[in-house]
Design an enzyme around this catalytic site. Structure first.
Site, PDB file in Angstrom:
ATOM      1  N   CYS A 122       0.887  -0.631  -0.271  1.00 34.15           N
ATOM      2  CA  CYS A 122       0.041  -0.049   0.000  1.00 34.15           C
ATOM      3  C   CYS A 122       0.883   1.078   0.078  1.00 34.15           C
ATOM      4  CB  CYS A 122      -0.448  -0.432   1.115  1.00 34.15           C
ATOM      5  SG  CYS A 122      -2.008   1.305   1.246  1.00 34.15           S
ATOM      6  N   ASP A 170      -8.362  -2.075  -8.852  1.00 31.63           N
ATOM      7  CA  ASP A 170      -7.495  -1.485  -7.149  1.00 31.63           C
ATOM      8  C   ASP A 170      -8.597  -0.237  -7.743  1.00 31.63           C
ATOM      9  OD1 ASP A 170      -6.795  -0.063  -5.238  1.00 31.63           O
ATOM     10  OD2 ASP A 170      -4.951  -1.354  -5.252  1.00 31.63           O
ATOM     11  N   HIS A 201      -7.740  -4.268  -3.851  1.00 36.08           N
ATOM     12  CA  HIS A 201      -6.449  -3.267  -2.891  1.00 36.08           C
ATOM     13  C   HIS A 201      -6.668  -4.259  -1.490  1.00 36.08           C
ATOM     14  CE1 HIS A 201      -3.808  -0.278  -2.012  1.00 36.08           C
ATOM     15  NE2 HIS A 201      -4.367  -0.110  -0.857  1.00 36.08           N
TER      16      HIS A 201
END
Length: 412
Positions: A122, A170, A201
């Site tokens: 991330c 995502d 994600h």
């Protein structure tokens, strides 16, 4: 958790903390683990421990120390709101400074042998990209990094190996963003880009609503493969596997067999769903239903073996006389005295230098034909001839196809 919290500083300047996890051997290549937006929380520490089991000295720095030192957030709605507020004050150039300091501190540790790499998720996925562009880390791996598309102008500075994993669904790095990244990086020899379609994600965060085991496993294998090629450590997986087999089939020692495996391994014989998950269950299975259950004339004839960075694929012929009940292969079936030969494939996964799990496959219908429980004349199944053809490809093909003879004239 098996690691410790240490201070990270250079030349007496302002220090911050990081979580340090050591491999079972006590030493190995170094790895910086870059956090998600939730800080160095329990999840990141678990990930650090996992990579330590793979053989790395892992340091997970607190990149939020300027905003909120020691921040640990849960990936829930409240945690997300706090994380987004912290991101408002987060600066990439300051994070790059912290990366330089963390790498220097990690390299200076006596446990680190060889070079260092970076892995991040991330926010950490973007930091891994920045590490590839602005530090001397030898290999950097980023998972679903957010904002990389705005930093592609730094691609000219990339050093070492870079691997980036993306989620196909995502919204934080959508198709347009990925297109920008692929256009800038896709043709570089030292860059590998992977998209996992149908996942979102945080697909690699266990417990996330978006966790996807298939994508997470494949991405982890690719990550370890990249780390192994550049940093090591290099394990002789064949020797480890051969030792495991020796203890199973020759020494027949359940406890010694378990010592070749991780603390909580699993084995799944797919056709019969026999095996065990976790130490206690698998030891019970080995001791009472596998190691001492195979007929005395059991033989394994090697056909092929493929060795990867984290696993071995073994193709063998498994041969025996059905002189005893074989719990794992023919549970509940009394001995028939018949000869059995079956092609068998094992996918054997390792974590570091320990066996993690086994998936074992064979054609159960072929076994049942050979012991007389299925009439091969009534169904499209093959008996011992299936095993014989594995060893001799010139034996007839298509013998179960009634329509095979009809195509001869059409093909002439």
């Amino acid at each position: 958790m098996s690691g410790t919290t240490i201070s990270i500083s250079e030349h007496g300047n302002t220090s911050f903390t990081g979580y340090l996890a050591l491999p079972p051997s006590g030493s190995g290549p170094g790895l910086i683990l870059c956090q998600e937006i939730f800080g160095v929380n329990a999840h990141i520490r678990e990930v650090a421990d996992l990579y330590a089991q793979e053989g790395y000295v892992v340091l997970a720095p607190d990149f939020f120390w300027r905003q909120a030192e020691g921040c640990e957030l849960e990936p829930d709605e409240a945690g997300m709101q706090k994380a987004m507020a912290l991101l408002e004050a987060f600066r990439d150039d300051e994070a790059v400074e912290d990366l330089h300091v963390a790498l220097a501190v990690l390299r200076a540790r006596p446990e680190v042998t060889g070079d260092c790499g970076v892995v991040g998720f991330c926010l950490g996925g973007k930091l891994a990209y920045l590490a590839a562009a602005h530090t001397d880390a030898s290999v950097c791996v980023g998972y679903y990094g957010v904002g990389i598309e705005h930093l592609v102008d730094r691609a000219h500075a990339l050093r070492g190996r870079l691997v980036l994993h993306f989620a196909g669904n995502d919204a934080h790095c959508n198709e347009a963003a990925r297109a920008t990244i692929f256009a800038a990086l896709g043709q570089r020899d030292n860059v590998s880009l992977y998209v996992y379609q149908g996942v979102d994600h945080a697909f690699a965060r266990f417990g996330s609503p978006h966790f996807d085991k298939s994508a997470s496993t494949l991405a982890h294998d690719r990550t370890i493969g990249a780390l192994r090629r550049v940093l090591g450590p290099h394990y002789d997986l064949e020797a480890l596997w051969e030792r495991h087999l020796q203890l199973e089939f020759e020494t027949r020692d359940a406890d010694a067999t378990m010592q070749t495996m991780v603390a909580e391994p699993y084995v799944n014989h797919v056709p019969t769903m026999t095996g065990g998950v976790g130490y206690a269950s698998l030891r019970r299975f080995y001791q009472h239903h596998f190691i001492h259950a195979n007929p005395p004339d059991t033989r394994q004839i090697p056909v092929s073996r493929t060795v990867g960075a984290t696993q071995i694929v073994d193709e063998i012929l498994f041969c025996f006389t059905h002189t005893r009940e074989i719990d794992w292969l023919l549970p509940g079936i009394a001995p028939t005295g018949r000869q059995v030969e079956i092609p068998l494939v094992g996918i054997v996964k390792f974590r570091g230098d320990k066996l993690c799990h086994e998936h074992i496959y064979w054609d159960q219908a072929s076994v049942l034909v050979q012991i007389g429980l299925i009439d091969a004349g009534e169904l499209p199944v093959a008996g011992m001839e299936a095993a014989r053809k594995v060893m001799d490809e010139t034996l007839p093909s298509n013998t179960l196809m009634n329509r095979w003879s009809e195509s001869e004239m059409l093909s002439s």
